[in-house]
Design a protein around this motif. Sequence first.
Motif, PDB file in Angstrom:
ATOM      1  N   GLY A  17     -12.761 -46.658  34.478  1.00 26.32           N
ATOM      2  CA  GLY A  17     -13.804 -47.065  33.546  1.00 26.32           C
ATOM      3  C   GLY A  17     -13.862 -46.189  32.314  1.00 26.32           C
ATOM      4  N   SER A  18     -14.999 -46.248  31.637  1.00 25.99           N
ATOM      5  CA  SER A  18     -15.208 -45.446  30.433  1.00 25.99           C
ATOM      6  C   SER A  18     -15.455 -43.986  30.810  1.00 25.99           C
ATOM      7  CB  SER A  18     -16.404 -45.985  29.640  1.00 25.99           C
ATOM      8  OG  SER A  18     -16.197 -47.332  29.265  1.00 25.99           O
ATOM      9  N   PRO A  19     -15.130 -43.050  29.912  1.00 24.74           N
ATOM     10  CA  PRO A  19     -15.386 -41.638  30.191  1.00 24.74           C
ATOM     11  C   PRO A  19     -16.871 -41.366  30.419  1.00 24.74           C
ATOM     12  CG  PRO A  19     -13.896 -41.872  28.334  1.00 24.74           C
ATOM     13  CD  PRO A  19     -14.418 -43.242  28.640  1.00 24.74           C
ATOM     14  N   VAL A  20     -17.173 -40.579  31.435  1.00 20.58           N
ATOM     15  CA  VAL A  20     -18.553 -40.190  31.726  1.00 20.58           C
ATOM     16  C   VAL A  20     -18.572 -38.709  32.052  1.00 20.58           C
ATOM     17  CG1 VAL A  20     -19.258 -42.464  32.556  1.00 20.58           C
ATOM     18  CG2 VAL A  20     -18.340 -40.785  34.174  1.00 20.58           C
ATOM     19  N   LEU A  21     -19.764 -38.110  31.918  1.00 23.75           N
ATOM     20  CA  LEU A  21     -19.930 -36.689  32.223  1.00 23.75           C
ATOM     21  C   LEU A  21     -21.232 -36.470  32.962  1.00 23.75           C
ATOM     22  CD1 LEU A  21     -19.139 -33.617  30.098  1.00 23.75           C
ATOM     23  CD2 LEU A  21     -21.489 -33.894  30.891  1.00 23.75           C
ATOM     24  N   THR A  22     -21.173 -35.675  34.024  1.00 21.08           N
ATOM     25  CA  THR A  22     -22.366 -35.253  34.751  1.00 21.08           C
ATOM     26  C   THR A  22     -22.387 -33.731  34.786  1.00 21.08           C
ATOM     27  OG1 THR A  22     -21.173 -35.426  36.864  1.00 21.08           O
ATOM     28  CG2 THR A  22     -22.496 -37.329  36.169  1.00 21.08           C
ATOM     29  N   ALA A  60     -13.255 -32.922  23.829  1.00 21.38           N
ATOM     30  CA  ALA A  60     -11.952 -32.302  24.053  1.00 21.38           C
ATOM     31  C   ALA A  60     -10.963 -33.301  24.643  1.00 21.38           C
ATOM     32  CB  ALA A  60     -12.106 -31.089  24.973  1.00 21.38           C
ATOM     33  N   VAL A  61     -11.421 -34.074  25.631  1.00 19.15           N
ATOM     34  CA  VAL A  61     -10.542 -35.074  26.247  1.00 19.15           C
ATOM     35  C   VAL A  61     -10.166 -36.147  25.233  1.00 19.15           C
ATOM     36  CG1 VAL A  61     -10.344 -36.800  28.068  1.00 19.15           C
ATOM     37  CG2 VAL A  61     -11.487 -34.626  28.538  1.00 19.15           C
ATOM     38  N   ALA A  62     -11.141 -36.566  24.424  1.00 19.21           N
ATOM     39  CA  ALA A  62     -10.855 -37.570  23.401  1.00 19.21           C
ATOM     40  C   ALA A  62      -9.828 -37.061  22.395  1.00 19.21           C
ATOM     41  CB  ALA A  62     -12.147 -37.969  22.691  1.00 19.21           C
ATOM     42  N   ALA A  63      -9.953 -35.790  21.992  1.00 18.27           N
ATOM     43  CA  ALA A  63      -9.006 -35.209  21.034  1.00 18.27           C
ATOM     44  C   ALA A  63      -7.603 -35.144  21.626  1.00 18.27           C
ATOM     45  CB  ALA A  63      -9.472 -33.819  20.619  1.00 18.27           C
ATOM     46  N   LEU A  64      -7.522 -34.813  22.911  1.00 15.81           N
ATOM     47  CA  LEU A  64      -6.210 -34.761  23.569  1.00 15.81           C
ATOM     48  C   LEU A  64      -5.599 -36.151  23.638  1.00 15.81           C
ATOM     49  CD1 LEU A  64      -4.157 -32.950  25.086  1.00 15.81           C
ATOM     50  CD2 LEU A  64      -5.385 -33.530  27.198  1.00 15.81           C
ATOM     51  N   GLY A  65      -6.410 -37.158  23.957  1.00 18.62           N
ATOM     52  CA  GLY A  65      -5.912 -38.533  23.994  1.00 18.62           C
ATOM     53  C   GLY A  65      -5.415 -38.996  22.631  1.00 18.62           C
ATOM     54  N   ASP A  66      -6.185 -38.684  21.582  1.00 18.85           N
ATOM     55  CA  ASP A  66      -5.767 -39.052  20.230  1.00 18.85           C
ATOM     56  C   ASP A  66      -4.448 -38.383  19.866  1.00 18.85           C
ATOM     57  OD1 ASP A  66      -8.036 -40.589  19.937  1.00 18.85           O
ATOM     58  OD2 ASP A  66      -9.143 -39.093  18.766  1.00 18.85           O
ATOM     59  N   HIS A  67      -4.307 -37.138  20.288  1.00 14.87           N
ATOM     60  CA  HIS A  67      -3.085 -36.388  19.979  1.00 14.87           C
ATOM     61  C   HIS A  67      -1.859 -37.054  20.591  1.00 14.87           C
ATOM     62  CE1 HIS A  67      -0.693 -32.842  19.018  1.00 14.87           C
ATOM     63  NE2 HIS A  67      -0.269 -32.787  20.268  1.00 14.87           N
ATOM     64  N   HIS A  68      -2.043 -37.651  21.755  1.00 20.68           N
ATOM     65  CA  HIS A  68      -0.916 -38.288  22.448  1.00 20.68           C
ATOM     66  C   HIS A  68      -0.887 -39.808  22.243  1.00 20.68           C
ATOM     67  CE1 HIS A  68       0.759 -34.826  24.619  1.00 20.68           C
ATOM     68  NE2 HIS A  68      -0.489 -34.381  24.675  1.00 20.68           N
ATOM     69  N   GLY A  69      -1.859 -40.336  21.490  1.00 21.90           N
ATOM     70  CA  GLY A  69      -1.865 -41.754  21.206  1.00 21.90           C
ATOM     71  C   GLY A  69      -2.110 -42.636  22.414  1.00 21.90           C
ATOM     72  N   ARG A  70      -3.008 -42.166  23.314  1.00 22.94           N
ATOM     73  CA  ARG A  70      -3.293 -42.952  24.504  1.00 22.94           C
ATOM     74  C   ARG A  70      -4.718 -42.686  24.971  1.00 22.94           C
ATOM     75  NH1 ARG A  70      -0.360 -40.441  29.778  1.00 22.94           N
ATOM     76  NH2 ARG A  70      -2.020 -41.702  30.727  1.00 22.94           N
ATOM     77  N   GLU A  71      -5.232 -43.593  25.779  1.00 23.85           N
ATOM     78  CA  GLU A  71      -6.548 -43.420  26.373  1.00 23.85           C
ATOM     79  C   GLU A  71      -6.441 -42.491  27.579  1.00 23.85           C
ATOM     80  OE1 GLU A  71      -9.524 -44.649  25.403  1.00 23.85           O
ATOM     81  OE2 GLU A  71      -8.573 -45.525  23.627  1.00 23.85           O
ATOM     82  N   LEU A  72      -7.440 -41.630  27.749  1.00 18.78           N
ATOM     83  CA  LEU A  72      -7.501 -40.749  28.921  1.00 18.78           C
ATOM     84  C   LEU A  72      -8.842 -40.995  29.618  1.00 18.78           C
ATOM     85  CD1 LEU A  72      -6.130 -37.401  27.379  1.00 18.78           C
ATOM     86  CD2 LEU A  72      -4.854 -39.203  28.564  1.00 18.78           C
TER      87      LEU A  72
END
Length: 307
Positions: free
Chosen positions: A51-56, A78-90
């Motif tokens: 699903g979509s990224p979530v944080l608890t 941070a996770v979003a920046a890493l995904g953008d860097h690799h051109g993929r969803e994380l």
Amino acid sequence: MSGAEVRVSSPAKINLSLGVGPVRDDGYHPLATVYQAVGLYDEVVVRATDGSPVLTVSGEGVDVAEVPTDGSNLALRAVAALGDHHGRELPVELHVHKRIPVAGGLAGGSTDAAAALLGADVLFGLHTPREELLGLAATLGSDVPFCLVGGTALGGGRGEVVTPVMTRGEYWWVVVPDSGGLSTPAVYREFDRLHGDDPAPDPEVPDELLAALRAGDAVRLGAALVNDLEPAAVSLRPDLLHLLRAGRQGAALGALVSGSGPTTVFLCDGPVHAEEVDRTLRSEQGTRPAIVVKGPVPGARVTGGHR
């Protein structure tokens, strides 16, 4: 891959020296600092999801009510920046277990971001080169690169340019959290107000502090501790001055506000001395039991996980 997870432990930091220069055109202040990572850790669990990224968030002796759980949280960014860097969803679920006080000048949010960055890289097998991870960390915040590196290091630029420092021995600290946080931007605004029309000088790290670290001399280090933000933090929270004085008079080797505060730290010559300083502060200032830690320790590291 859903359900696979990686656990990452990441330390708090203190600034042994924090020199702050006049505000730049981009709104940042140039810094010359010496960081030290200490043995107080948050843990971040990075779990793959469909699903979509979530944080608890949970806390251990820490009030986490003010920790954001939406996209503004630095760990999710941070996770979003890493995904953008690799051109993929994380797609991840993050759980942050906090032991580091919130808004306390100990880089709790930054160290969670460092942990999330490392954890997502390992979880998805991205094998991002270290220098690229550090570059991504620098886009997230001034303290995030150091939280990946750990140890003792010089910080330049706005703090994000990290160079390890040669140091000997270990250093024991009494960390006194505060029930109320201090906003870092507010402390910097107060720093600017206090300087008024007399701009702060270019920041620098005292030679004596670096010499003390090379020699492993805690007494010399205690005498060289300095934080240019301390007057601003004390201006906003005058009670901190009484606490610092009590620690120094109570035989701590040195004392200062950690970063932008309001956490205060007291350097001691070993664990027994640290317990004595803690007892003195509780008796004279009514502080709650402090956290006794040693440094330096490594930066963010993977401690477990499963696929």
